[in-house]
Write a protein that holds these residues in place. Structure first.
Motif, PDB file in Angstrom:
ATOM      1  N   VAL A 114      39.143 -10.285 -16.537  1.00  0.00           N
ATOM      2  CA  VAL A 114      38.369 -11.506 -16.368  1.00  0.00           C
ATOM      3  C   VAL A 114      38.914 -12.615 -17.262  1.00  0.00           C
ATOM      4  O   VAL A 114      39.041 -13.770 -16.842  1.00  0.00           O
ATOM      5  N   ILE A 171      40.150 -16.374 -16.077  1.00  0.00           N
ATOM      6  CA  ILE A 171      39.602 -17.630 -16.610  1.00  0.00           C
ATOM      7  C   ILE A 171      40.720 -18.519 -17.151  1.00  0.00           C
ATOM      8  O   ILE A 171      40.740 -19.735 -16.911  1.00  0.00           O
ATOM      9  N   HIS A 201      33.152 -15.325 -12.304  1.00  0.00           N
ATOM     10  CA  HIS A 201      33.573 -16.190 -13.418  1.00  0.00           C
ATOM     11  C   HIS A 201      34.506 -17.335 -13.038  1.00  0.00           C
ATOM     12  O   HIS A 201      34.699 -18.250 -13.843  1.00  0.00           O
TER      13      HIS A 201
END
Length: 359
Positions: A163, A167, A211
């Protein structure tokens, strides 16, 4: 099934299926065949010199009417310190002796003879040939390179294995993110060599979806309609196919390497740093077992450059114990049909599954 989505519209392809850029396996012919199926072909340039990149792009573009991707490695090159020199020389001797014990006589390159390509040189070639899609792995591009590509209307696809990496890619302005699960064949696209995130793709994909807002491609274990349908439900807009094509007509694997795939077992598939210094998933053999138990693994890309000549000699001698055959965890029958036929069959299977679920 309605195939049109963000990926097909952004790139200009019929189906959101991506032929994986498998360095050492992918050929211009495979890219051309994938494009004929209405998918996105991906030309793997790895860390090849810019001149060779230009040759491959030209030979592919001459036969592809729709956009295709070019894929490059974002190399972090460790400084050549005294410790690295000592380790390189020791590893060189160890590997040469190991090969000789198994009937392979090979002279590996000296450290100072190794050339490592700066990916920025590849970007110069990519822009000069007006490529419209660039994908990359092993980290993130620098801000100037991203700006140059965007200024030339190039769509950029980055690779994440966590993740946090996803990002970082989105914040850098990357247009599309390829989410690579731990089960994927070949090299892990992680930002760092080790340790790498050890999260399965179907756990990682929905977390990344929560996300980031850019479209997602999923890679790892996709080989039939059910796995593609599952990835779609978990948030993927694109579906990257790699191991399914290993024995295809256009694959660069030699016949003896393809034959090894015919009797591969679940226990044969391992994650190893032995050949390149970065973790990659493939079929274990004598070399992998010996190196993984040793101290003779250099940082990437030096291990990769060191073992290149070994793999070349092993191929010439049809020695399956000293070549890397990268493959994912999903064991299946590997088709010898053309990439076009394999992808068209997969597309029909997905459409049939969707019809049965709707009914």
């Amino acid at each position: 099934m309605k195939w049109s989505n963000q990926i097909t519209q952004l790139i200009g392809i019929d189906y959101p299926i991506i032929q994986a850029p498998m360095f050492g396996v992918t050929t211009p012919e495979m890219v051309i065949a994938a494009s004929r199926a209405g998918a996105l072909g991906s030309l793997s340039l790895g860390d090849l010199p810019a001149e060779r990149c230009s040759e491959l792009i030209r030979s592919t573009a001459a036969y592809v009417m729709k956009p295709f991707a070019v894929n490059i490695f974002v190399n972090h090159v460790p400084e050549v310190s005294l410790n690295l020199r000592l380790a390189y020389n020791e590893t060189k001797v160890f590997v040469e002796q190991l090969a000789l014990q198994h009937g392979l006589e090979v002279a590996l390159p000296e450290l100072d003879s190794i050339h490592i390509t700066d990916y920025r040189e590849q970007i110069d070639a990519i822009i000069s040939h007006q490529c419209k899609v660039v994908s990359f792995t092993f980290g993130n591009l620098d801000a100037q390179s991203i700006k140059r590509l965007k200024d030339n209307d190039v769509m950029i696809i980055g690779t994440c294995t966590s993740v946090a990496e996803a990002i970082a890619l989105e914040e850098a302005g990357i247009d599309v993110i390829c989410v690579q699960g731990l089960e994927a064949g070949g090299h892990r696209g992680s930002f760092q060599e080790a340790p790498v995130p050890e999260i399965g793709g179907f756990s990682l994909l929905p977390q990344v979806k929560e996300h980031v807002n850019v479209p997602l491609i999923y890679a790892g274990g996709l080989y039939n309609a059910s796995t593609i349908h599952s990835a779609k439900l978990l948030g993927a807009s694109g579906f990257q196919i790699g191991s399914l094509l290993l024995k295809s007509k256009e694959s660069a694997l030699l016949d003896f390497e393809k034959a090894r795939l015919s009797h591969v077992k679940e226990s044969d598939i391992v994650l190893t740093r032995s050949f390149s210094g970065r973790y990659a998933r493939g079929i274990k053999n004598t070399f992998i077992e010996a190196l993984d138990k040793s101290q003779y693994i250099l940082p990437y890309p030096y291990q990769n450059k060191l073992t290149g000549e070994l793999r070349k000699v092993a191929k010439a001698n049809k020695n399956v114990d000293f070549v890397n055959i990268w493959a994912g965890q999903s064991i299946h029958s590997y088709s010898e049909l053309s990439t076009t036929d394999i992808m068209q069959t997969l597309i029909r299977e997905v459409e049939n599954l969707h019809t049965s679920l709707v009914v």
